[in-house]
Design an enzyme around this catalytic site. Structure first.
Site, PDB file in Angstrom:
ATOM      1  N   CYS A 197      28.565  41.152  46.990  1.00  0.00           N
ATOM      2  CA  CYS A 197      27.555  40.924  48.023  1.00  0.00           C
ATOM      3  C   CYS A 197      26.845  39.594  47.751  1.00  0.00           C
ATOM      4  O   CYS A 197      27.452  38.541  47.886  1.00  0.00           O
ATOM      5  CB  CYS A 197      26.602  42.110  48.116  1.00  0.00           C
ATOM      6  N   HIS A 214      30.853  46.266  49.131  1.00  0.00           N
ATOM      7  CA  HIS A 214      30.408  46.804  47.842  1.00  0.00           C
ATOM      8  C   HIS A 214      31.499  47.634  47.186  1.00  0.00           C
ATOM      9  O   HIS A 214      31.423  48.870  47.131  1.00  0.00           O
ATOM     10  CB  HIS A 214      29.123  47.604  48.026  1.00  0.00           C
ATOM     11  N   GLU A 243      31.960  47.982  44.178  1.00  0.00           N
ATOM     12  CA  GLU A 243      31.505  48.511  42.890  1.00  0.00           C
ATOM     13  C   GLU A 243      30.789  49.848  42.986  1.00  0.00           C
ATOM     14  O   GLU A 243      30.508  50.488  41.958  1.00  0.00           O
ATOM     15  CB  GLU A 243      30.575  47.490  42.205  1.00  0.00           C
TER      16      GLU A 243
END
Length: 237
Positions: free
Chosen positions: A89, A177, A179
């Site tokens: 991001c 995202h 992660e």
């Protein structure tokens, strides 16, 4: 082996499942806060790889947040050393600007679950082998990345033409995202509930949607992140 340096740009929001995967490999991690660290101490010589996380800042707000320029210099240092980098991001936007690309406000906020589509280059990328052509993915951003010199665009969404890029063989910028795990999604939404409401999104609704969609998404992202970790040199066979 040297630790992985994780630069956190929000005081609460960490690296989600990436932290879990690094720990499972026995890789040490050192977390610093981008807005409160000694950049003269955290050069590439002391670390095996770099991770730069998201935050509410915009990558072009270097006058408001001068430390963002220090993060860009840090990214440049790691690239010059040939060490793997993953940005998520805001972290991807910082990477893009480090490389001479643009970060601009998007026409709309892209928050919640939207399709991610691989480009032809993405379908052939080593980290994305076996990845679905289209995957419902988790997003939380208002800016977008454009025109990154020398980078290869690997994925897009309807609102955001560049959702994932690669520079060289070991530098990856994830606008979405990749992660996240469930605790991080919940923290991200509740930490930003007022911001979300001001832009027409309900935090609890997106948390509910995430409980349905996250298992498939996180499973696909685990493969990508594991392959990025494979790029970190010096691991035991």
């Amino acid at each position: 082996m040297k630790p992985v340096l994780i630069v956190q740009n929000d005081p609460k929001e960490g690296a989600g499942q990436l932290t879990t995967l690094l720990s499972a490999r026995g890789l040490k991690q050192e977390r610093v806060f981008g807005y409160d660290t000694d950049y003269d101490r955290v050069g590439s010589a002391g670390y095996a790889a770099l991770v730069v996380l998201g935050g509410a800042q915009s990558a072009y707000e270097t006058e408001t947040y001068p430390y963002l320029a220090r993060e860009m210099a840090l990214c440049q240092d790691f690239m010059q050393a040939g060490k793997p980098i993953a940005g998520f991001c805001l972290g991807a936007q910082i990477l893009a600007r480090t490389l001479g690309g643009e970060v601009v406000p998007g026409a709309k906020k892209e928050i919640g679950w939207y399709d991610l589509t691989l480009t032809e280059d993405g379908a052939g990328d080593a980290l994305l082998t076996g990845h679905p052509k289209t995957l419902l993915a988790y997003h939380f951003h208002g800016d977008r990345i454009e025109n990154v010199p020398g980078a290869t665009n690997l994925a897009s969404s309807v609102m955001t033409p560049c959702q994932l890029f690669r520079y060289g063989s070991n530098v990856y910028g994830f606008q979405y995202h990749a992660e996240v795990d469930e605790p991080l999604v919940e923290l991200m939404c509740r930490n930003n509930a007022d911001y979300m409401a001001a832009n027409g999104f309900d935090a609890e609704t997106i948390i509910g949607e995430s409980r349905r969609h996250l298992p498939i998404f996180a499973g696909a992202c685990k493969q990508i992140l594991d392959r990025w970790i494979d790029l970190i040199p010096g691991q035991a066979p």
